[in-house]
Design a protein around this motif. Sequence first.
Motif, PDB file in Angstrom:
ATOM      1  N   THR A 159       0.860  -1.188   0.000  1.00 24.73           N
ATOM      2  CA  THR A 159       0.000   0.000   0.000  1.00 24.73           C
ATOM      3  C   THR A 159       0.893   1.234   0.000  1.00 24.73           C
ATOM      4  O   THR A 159       2.107   1.132   0.209  1.00 24.73           O
ATOM      5  CB  THR A 159      -0.907   0.038   1.242  1.00 24.73           C
ATOM      6  OG1 THR A 159      -0.089   0.066   2.407  1.00 24.73           O
ATOM      7  CG2 THR A 159      -1.844  -1.163   1.288  1.00 24.73           C
ATOM      8  N   LYS A 160       0.300   2.378  -0.205  1.00 25.52           N
ATOM      9  CA  LYS A 160       1.090   3.609  -0.198  1.00 25.52           C
ATOM     10  C   LYS A 160       1.721   3.843   1.169  1.00 25.52           C
ATOM     11  O   LYS A 160       2.825   4.355   1.283  1.00 25.52           O
ATOM     12  CB  LYS A 160       0.233   4.797  -0.599  1.00 25.52           C
ATOM     13  CG  LYS A 160      -0.151   4.785  -2.057  1.00 25.52           C
ATOM     14  CD  LYS A 160      -0.972   5.995  -2.429  1.00 25.52           C
ATOM     15  CE  LYS A 160      -1.350   5.936  -3.889  1.00 25.52           C
ATOM     16  NZ  LYS A 160      -2.199   7.054  -4.294  1.00 25.52           N
ATOM     17  N   GLN A 208       5.411   1.920   2.925  1.00 21.52           N
ATOM     18  CA  GLN A 208       6.822   2.282   2.910  1.00 21.52           C
ATOM     19  C   GLN A 208       7.400   2.330   4.323  1.00 21.52           C
ATOM     20  O   GLN A 208       8.538   1.958   4.543  1.00 21.52           O
ATOM     21  CB  GLN A 208       7.022   3.626   2.206  1.00 21.52           C
ATOM     22  CG  GLN A 208       8.476   3.972   1.969  1.00 21.52           C
ATOM     23  CD  GLN A 208       9.178   2.947   1.083  1.00 21.52           C
ATOM     24  OE1 GLN A 208       8.603   2.439   0.140  1.00 21.52           O
ATOM     25  NE2 GLN A 208      10.412   2.630   1.418  1.00 21.52           N
TER      26      GLN A 208
END
Length: 148
Positions: free
Chosen positions: A40-41, A44
Amino acid sequence: MKVILTHEVSGLGTAGDVVDVKDGYARNFLFKRSLATPWTKGGQKQVDAIAKARASRAVKSLEEAQSIKGNLEADAVPVTAHAGSSGRLFGAVSTADIAAAVKENGGPDLDRRTIEVPTPIRQVGTHTAFVRLHPEVRATVALDVVAG
């Protein structure tokens, strides 16, 4: 499907890597065994945390890995397992058993996930296993499986 590996997967990558795999492989193998999470964003941060943890556990230098490799390949490691009269084991020798045997034999404390056994060890005798000590160093360990 993009996934973040949480553990090292042979032939795919190491923990913290973002890889692209087929949907079925991700759902049926990687996710069920907790080897990966969906990318997912916000993932990270998770990638950074995994990389930091991996760096703290990993063998720090190539020279240290080479010296450990020399120690592991010097002698055969005795592994005791329950066996029948024909020499066939009750079950198989696991990577955790191998890590414990190396530790008992005076070797380093190995993570069981870094040990690869090419074929299941189900007979008494001599066998080989491979240990990934560093991305560039792979040690071959001789195992002497005895009935106990």
